[in-house]
Motif scaffolding. Sequence first.
Motif: not given
Length: 194
Positions: A95-119
């Motif tokens: 997961v950390l490798g994808f976050l560091e090297n894949d901008s689409a993955f990192a953006a999607a992960f950030a969106l998921r975390m933002a939704r979880q924070l809202q919840h």
Amino acid sequence: MQDSRWLKERAGKGTRRLASGEALFCRGDASFGMFILEAGRVRLRRCGRDGSEVTMQTVAPGESFAEPSLFSPVYHCDCVAVRESVVTVLPKTRVLGFLENDSAFAAAFALRMARQLQHARTRFELRGIRSADERVLGALVLLSDERGEVALPGTLKDMAVEIGLTHEAFYRALARIERAGRIRREGRRIALLV
């Protein structure tokens, strides 16, 4: 990444089956990844020195959990299966490798975390409502669809824990709300009438 399948396909590394009451990890264990619940129900909790227990999150199928462990050497809580469960393991290094090297993955992960924070913020606000009746009604409103109907994602007892009520207080509040004509219950479905 709105659909957990995308995350599993990219970073998933296998599944783990848990018996009811079995711990996936305990506070202080070395962190090895995050997870997606496939089936069952797990609870993230912390226990005080006096034996008291605080539920931090009750996880439903399709939800990811233990994301902070990606950035910590140890888990900060216990994860225990409420009932027989199956989880997908997402190894920390992948997961950390994808976050560091894949901008689409990192953006999607950030969106998921933002939704979880809202919840999480919504759950926190619900727990601040002092009236059990209003807290239960508020939770039902949040779970309702556009027709004002709620299909309970778990048991009533699970919902009580999620909003910070004992199951007895939750059942009494639900009965009062129904008697007042604000909801109609039909098995596992609840219709809001207000």
